[in-house]
Design a protein around this motif. Structure first.
Motif, PDB file in Angstrom:
ATOM      1  N   ASP A 110      68.665  40.526  78.803  1.00 33.58           N
ATOM      2  CA  ASP A 110      67.819  39.498  79.433  1.00 33.58           C
ATOM      3  C   ASP A 110      68.590  38.227  79.779  1.00 33.58           C
ATOM      4  O   ASP A 110      68.580  37.787  80.927  1.00 33.58           O
ATOM      5  CB  ASP A 110      66.623  39.171  78.527  1.00 33.58           C
ATOM      6  N   MET A 134      54.216  38.146  88.875  1.00 30.88           N
ATOM      7  CA  MET A 134      53.470  39.113  88.071  1.00 30.88           C
ATOM      8  C   MET A 134      52.174  39.578  88.702  1.00 30.88           C
ATOM      9  O   MET A 134      51.344  40.147  88.044  1.00 30.88           O
ATOM     10  CB  MET A 134      53.157  38.561  86.665  1.00 30.88           C
ATOM     11  N   GLU A 159      55.139  47.608  82.440  1.00 25.69           N
ATOM     12  CA  GLU A 159      54.909  46.601  83.472  1.00 25.69           C
ATOM     13  C   GLU A 159      53.994  47.153  84.561  1.00 25.69           C
ATOM     14  O   GLU A 159      53.008  46.521  84.949  1.00 25.69           O
ATOM     15  CB  GLU A 159      56.254  46.167  84.075  1.00 25.69           C
ATOM     16  N   GLN A 218      51.130  43.213  79.792  1.00 26.46           N
ATOM     17  CA  GLN A 218      51.953  42.153  80.375  1.00 26.46           C
ATOM     18  C   GLN A 218      52.845  41.519  79.314  1.00 26.46           C
ATOM     19  O   GLN A 218      54.011  41.214  79.552  1.00 26.46           O
ATOM     20  CB  GLN A 218      51.067  41.074  81.014  1.00 26.46           C
ATOM     21  N   SER A 264      57.053  41.394  79.028  1.00 25.81           N
ATOM     22  CA  SER A 264      57.696  40.085  79.165  1.00 25.81           C
ATOM     23  C   SER A 264      58.851  39.939  78.180  1.00 25.81           C
ATOM     24  O   SER A 264      58.914  40.653  77.182  1.00 25.81           O
ATOM     25  CB  SER A 264      56.668  38.986  78.881  1.00 25.81           C
ATOM     26  N   GLU A 284      59.200  37.630  76.039  1.00 26.13           N
ATOM     27  CA  GLU A 284      58.664  37.216  74.741  1.00 26.13           C
ATOM     28  C   GLU A 284      58.162  38.408  73.942  1.00 26.13           C
ATOM     29  O   GLU A 284      58.161  38.404  72.714  1.00 26.13           O
ATOM     30  CB  GLU A 284      57.478  36.238  74.911  1.00 26.13           C
ATOM     31  N   ARG A 314      59.341  41.415  74.007  1.00 21.42           N
ATOM     32  CA  ARG A 314      60.363  42.454  73.935  1.00 21.42           C
ATOM     33  C   ARG A 314      60.469  43.084  72.545  1.00 21.42           C
ATOM     34  O   ARG A 314      60.503  44.295  72.389  1.00 21.42           O
ATOM     35  CB  ARG A 314      61.697  41.831  74.337  1.00 21.42           C
TER      36      ARG A 314
END
Lengths: 632, 256
Positions: free
Chosen positions: A146, A175, A342, A358, A362, A364, A366
């Motif tokens: 990332d 998104m 996703e 979602q 993302s 966050e 992960r």
């Protein structure tokens, strides 16, 4: 950048599919950022001669446990190592490398590290420093990916803003805009279809059907070697391990139905596993698909030549949807990737499901995704059942469901001893997840479920390939080291040499085996002992030897490396006579431990230093006299 | 300066005169009798004496420790002379015993003269500096040559790695295996951490909870993706509130 291709090329070398996923993500983000021309390719489909004509290349390479590059990188890498390329061969090439590895191994990310250095030595310029993904990180390789990817895009954008004109889409993804799937599904009327799957009557048709199904799968990307060489029947399914410590090691004996199976010692059998029909049906039902419909898969219009290599006139041969799912899509074993979640989020009608998906997709989320998905070995079917409001169109499923992969097994028989039979020695893979769910390996458990007395129609689609271990000539002395299921190819070698010994003179064999204890997992005990006595080729009279390390029969652990040290004089004697060393097995640390023991033996017996002994062994490896084959 | 050592109580002066006849011309000499009482140590500095003469009544008194002390106080290249009387009950040749002891301690030019009444063994301390020694193990052999096929058109790929690369890699996040950090158990964990990781702090499900599951938070029935860390239903498939929970499980397991 005269004469250079003005595209962003992402070249990947993947062993288990992770590097491929990363490469596809890199390509996808570049496209989102408005990059005018993006290409994602596997290294074994790329001609290294054309590398100097590229302007921007992102490399994504995995490193295997023994520090080696993936098989798909071997040819490319060998080309890059050529001495005569010169230090300005890649002048004008801007590149970046991302590696996938495991810091639990000494040779951590060696493939990526070597590649990065070599590219620089050849005159290419790094855009940013190499990124190193690490399986030991709490969120796996994405922990490193990332931030590295973000840094890559920012730097590229800074250097040349025309590469990513829509940079904001990467920095702040909206998104709510999903790109279109890469493929579309064409449905064909039953009357159009030349070959009806329900009329498969003979083996030839079956092989053809399997090939058609798999060649249509875009995820298999033409890596598939065509029709199965054989459809084998299981004639023996015997448990070799005893005791209750949960290990299940089997001997499988397979025979062709109507042909002759040809192979040589050291070859591998590649198997396409069957999927449990109940799971296939459950998947089809959950996704509201019509199992009897006939389909072909075409590229989404506007897609360039990336598809050409593997979709060859598939519109001529529609395949039944159920057959395609069953033969080409892994619905109940492999875990889906982040992108699957996703895309699912766009198709979730329940608000709480949409939010959760979602979140998982993302940065966050992960780590949470890693816990839920990878660590628990979630299957596609389980994920779909956990998010019941998601209705994914089949186009997306075809693109995102992990492809059903074939598995490789070392053949453990010699055709001289067992004509027209293939023997396998297989450990049924079994893991306990953190949430105490027991997961079995798809292929090993499927093979273990085949009952020779019952399943008349269940055949094993197989391919024979040359192994990485070349068959040794009869007069070559051998030192074989194969603890556990590592003994599989060596049973073949020993069978073969015993047969050869009946008609010609053969060189001795030293065989080192290891297991836990003689009562539970002393695989092929009778076989080894038979060849160690009565002037057999493993007997001392013949100059051979058979040594077993039982790791759990005493207080301290005894492994093959200890036995090797014990027999240092004999090992050295054979090495001095020109012996080749073969090492096989599944343990992560075993090859390094055994190599260390061999270095000690060489140093001790010859009087040279450890360093000199280590160098000598490395030369032995390069000369093909020290061969290591391991599997995870 | 010479050192005269004896394990005897007294030393006749004749002995010193005999030394002179050996051609040793030291101006000054230190004489030590009953040297056995010294505990094997001489209170002189290294390389102090030009000659050491030892008069032994009992060969056994010549311990390895004494020989090395004698060597220590001798100048490099200087001589030691050892004399011992031949007694009627001496079975083994005393000279060879003494020779051996000298050789083991690194003396060179060792030779003995066997007289009718006594035996004299001479030896020289090695004249190169301390620190050099004879390797006593077998000499290094050359390893068998290995024929390589033509790989010379490729560079050595290991040369692409730096010192840093070859070191053992650092695992991410500093944390001891024992201290409950985020470091994962190794693939072939032998310390028990892998098993500990698999144990989840789970509340045991009661029969009631299985046959009539309820959820205060409302999330328990939704599946693992929605359950919290302490949920007793973690690991189970999704279920409907009030309906008996199935244990799902592997279809495959039934086949094996």
């Amino acid at each position: 950048m005269e004469g250079k291709k003005k595209r962003l090329l992402v070249l990947y070398a993947s062993q288990t599919g992770n590097a491929m996923d990363v490469a596809e993500r890199v390509g996808r983000e570049a496209e989102r950022g408005g990059c005018p021309s993006v290409e994602v390719q596997s290294m074994d489909h790329f001609d290294p001669n054309t590398l100097p004509s590229e302007s921007t290349v992102i490399f994504v390479v995995s490193t295997t446990g023994q520090g080696d590059p993936p098989d798909t990188m071997k040819v490319f890498w060998r080309f890059l190592l050529k001495r005569n390329l010169g230090s300005s061969w890649l002048e004008g090439l801007h590149y970046a490398v991302f590696g996938l590895g495991d810091s639990g191994y000494q040779k951590y990310n060696f493939a990526a590290k070597k590649l990065d250095k070599r590219l620089q030595d050849l005159g290419a310029k790094p855009i940013i420093e190499k990124g190193l993904g690490d399986d030991q990180h709490p969120s796996g390789y994405e922990g490193a990916l990332d931030p590295w990817l973000m840094s890559l895009w920012k730097t590229l954008n800074h250097v040349n803003s025309t590469i990513l004109p829509e940079m904001s889409e990467i920095l702040h993804p909206s998104m709510n805009k999903l790109e279109h799937p890469k493929f579309k599904i064409m449905y064909h009327a039953s009357s159009e279809v030349v070959q009806h799957d329900s009329h498969i009557s003979d083996l030839k048709d079956m092989k053809n059907m399997i090939e058609r199904a798999r060649s249509m799968s875009p995820s298999l990307h033409g890596h598939d070697h065509g029709e199965p060489h054989y459809l084998l029947k299981m004639v023996t399914n015997k448990q070799l391990s005893k005791g209750d410590d949960g290990r299940d090691v089997r001997q499988f004996v397979l025979e062709p139905l109507a042909s002759v199976v040809e192979y040589q010692v050291g070859d591998v059998l590649e198997v396409l596993p069957g999927q449990n029909p109940a799971f296939v049906d459950a998947f089809i039902k959950r996704c509201k698909l019509d199992p009897d419909s006939y389909i072909t898969i075409e590229p989404w219009s506007g897609e360039r030549d990336a598809m050409d290599s593997y979709v060859n006139g598939s519109s001529d041969h529609p395949i039944q949807l159920r057959t395609f799912v069953s033969r080409a899509m892994d619905v109940a074993s492999a875990s889906p990737r982040r992108y699957f979640f996703e895309v699912m989020s766009y198709y979730a009608s329940a608000e709480h499901e949409k939010e959760k998906l979602q979140f998982f997709a993302s940065p966050e989320g992960r780590d949470d995704l890693y816990q839920y998905n990878q660590k628990e070995h979630r299957t596609v079917l389980e994920v779909l059942e956990d998010f019941p409001s998601v209705e994914l169109p089949f186009e997306w499923l075809v693109q995102l469901v992990p492809p059903l992969k074939k598995r490789l097994f070392s053949i453990s028989s010699s055709p001289l001893a067992h004509p027209n039979q293939v023997h396998l020695t297989v450990s049924v893979v079994s893991t306990m997840t953190p949430l105490k769910r027991r997961r079995y390996g798809l292929c090993s458990s499927w093979l273990a479920s085949l009952d020779p007395n019952k399943n008349e129609e269940v055949l094993v689609p197989s391919w024979i390939h040359r192994g990485t271990l070349p068959p040794p000539p009869p007069m070559l002395p051998l030192i074989l080291i194969g603890p556990g299921t590592g003994c599989a190819p060596f049973r073949a070698y020993i069978e073969e040499r015993a047969m050869q010994n009946l008609v010609e003179s053969t060189a001795p064999i030293l065989f080192f085996f290891g297991c836990r204890n003689r009562d539970s997992d002393f695989l092929y005990q009778d076989f080894w002992l038979a060849h160690s006595s009565d002037d057999g080729i493993l007997s001392e009279e013949k100059g051979g030897g058979f040594y077993v390390a039982f790791s759990r029969e005493q207080e301290r652990k005894v492994y093959v490396q200890h036995k090797i040290r014990e027999q240092s004089a004999r090992v050295w004697g054979l090495l001095n006579a020109g012996a080749a060393i073969y090492l096989a097995g599944s343990s992560t640390k075993m090859p390094a431990d055994v190599t260390e023991a061999l270095e000690e033996v060489v140093a001790k017996e010859s009087g040279v230093s450890r360093e000199a002994a280590a160098r000598w062994l490395k030369t032995l490896e390069k000369a093909g006299r020290f061969n290591i084959e391991t599997w995870s | 300066m010479a050192l005269v050592l004896t394990d005897e109580v007294s030393l006749p002066l004749r002995v010193i005169r005999d030394l002179k006849s050996e051609g040793l011309n030291e101006e000054e000499a230190v004489v030590i009798t009953q040297c056995g009482s010294l505990g094997g140590k001489l209170s002189f500095g290294d390389a102090f004496f030009g000659t050491v003469f030892v008069l032994l009544s009992k060969i056994d008194n010549l311990t390895d420790q004494w020989v090395s002390e004698i060597s220590r106080v001798l100048k490099p290249g200087a001589q030691v002379l050892l004399q011992t009387l031949l007694l009627p009950d001496n079975q083994a040749k005393p000279s060879s015993q003494i020779e051996r002891k000298l050789l083991i301690s690194g003396f060179v030019d060792v030779q003995s003269t066997d007289g009718s009444q006594s035996v004299l063994v001479k030896g020289k301390k090695a004249s190169w500096s301390t620190g050099s020694s004879f390797p006593l193990k077998k000499t290094a052999k050359v390893l068998p040559k290995i024929q390589l096929s033509d790989e010379s058109d490729l560079i050595d790929e290991d040369s692409l790695l730096s010192e840093e690369d070859l070191k053992k890699p650092e695992l991410p996040l500093v944390g001891d295996c024992e201290v409950g950090s985020t470091r994962k158990a190794c693939k072939n964990c032998t310390c028990g951490r892998a098993e500990a990781e698999q144990k989840v702090e789970k509340l045991q499900l009661t029969a009631e909870q299985i046959s009539n599951p309820q959820s205060a938070c409302g999330n328990c029935g939704l599946g693992d993706a929605f359950r919290c860390g302490g949920c007793p239903y973690k690991g189970l498939p999704p279920f409907k509130l009030g309906e008996k929970v199935s244990f799902g499980g592997d279809f495959l397991a039934a086949d094996i």
